[in-house]
Design an enzyme around this catalytic site. Structure first.
Site, mmCIF file in Angstrom:
data_model
loop_
_atom_site.group_PDB
_atom_site.id
_atom_site.type_symbol
_atom_site.label_atom_id
_atom_site.label_comp_id
_atom_site.label_asym_id
_atom_site.label_seq_id
_atom_site.Cartn_x
_atom_site.Cartn_y
_atom_site.Cartn_z
ATOM 1 N N CYS A 1 97.365 23.601 -19.432
ATOM 2 C CA CYS A 1 98.026 22.302 -19.617
ATOM 3 C C CYS A 1 99.058 22.082 -18.508
ATOM 4 O O CYS A 1 99.644 23.031 -17.970
ATOM 5 C CB CYS A 1 98.754 22.268 -20.951
ATOM 6 S SG CYS A 1 97.688 22.116 -22.382
ATOM 7 N N GLU B 1 102.101 20.849 -18.724
ATOM 8 C CA GLU B 1 103.478 21.248 -19.055
ATOM 9 C C GLU B 1 103.695 22.721 -18.725
ATOM 10 O O GLU B 1 104.724 23.117 -18.195
ATOM 11 C CB GLU B 1 103.761 21.025 -20.553
ATOM 12 C CG GLU B 1 103.744 19.580 -21.004
ATOM 13 C CD GLU B 1 102.375 19.091 -21.440
ATOM 14 O OE1 GLU B 1 101.350 19.561 -20.880
ATOM 15 O OE2 GLU B 1 102.320 18.232 -22.323
#
Ligand code: THU
Length: 160
Positions: free
Chosen positions: A73, A75
């Site tokens: 991901c 993030e």
């Protein structure tokens, strides 16, 4: 019996120009960096930009893999980038945005469960809340003062 009621406060901005200059520029970096997403499978680009206490900004994007469970991901790539380059520097804020081929994302995207856990670990590590700045491709911006508010009853090292 007692009840615990948990509260989450979200600041909603209709326009990025209402944000502080610093948040505006962090969000801009996230939008600009979407093009670096490697997402041939989902065709869903996600980008995250991180502001450190020393004023440096770094970003990360989702990095996919033919073995789907290996996908990373945005993030977590952004935060790993930040903590690898500046391991001693606390993190102030993270801006997250996304773009889909399927629909115009006109509402904020928010971090998945494991990313929330990862962001909370960084808050605990640096003893500082991380402001979340969330926007879709367009539309309103959500600002939250800490990731803890979207991970109630989270697990942390105090249990170990
Ligand atoms: N994705 C992120 O990058 N961040 C999230 O918080 C949720 C999902 C990515 C993973 C995958 O590459 C794509 O979005 C579709 O799930």
């Amino acid at each position: 019996m007692k009840k615990l009621v948990l509260k989450t406060t979200i600041q909603v901005y209709d326009d990025a120009r209402e944000l502080s200059k610093s948040d505006q520029s962090l969000l801009k970096l996230a939008h600009k960096s979407l093009k670096h997403s490697y997402s041939p499978y989902s065709k869903f680009k996600v980008s995250a930009s991180v502001l450190l206490n020393n004023g440096k900004k770094v970003f990360g994007t989702n990095q996919e893999n033919a073995a789907y469970s290996v996908c990373l991901c945005a993030e977590r790539t952004a935060l790993s980038n930040a903590s690898s380059r500046y391991p001693k520097e606390p993190i102030q804020a993270i801006a997250v945005t996304a773009r889909s081929l399927e629909q115009v994302l006109d509402r904020p995207v928010s971090p998945c469960g494991p990313c929330r856990q990862f962001i909370c670990e960084m808050e605990n590590r640096y003893k500082q809340p991380i402001r979340l700045i969330l926007q879709g491709e367009t539309g309103p911006i959500y600002v939250l003062e800490s990731c803890k508010s979207i991970l109630p009853l989270g697990f942390d090292s105090s249990f170990l």
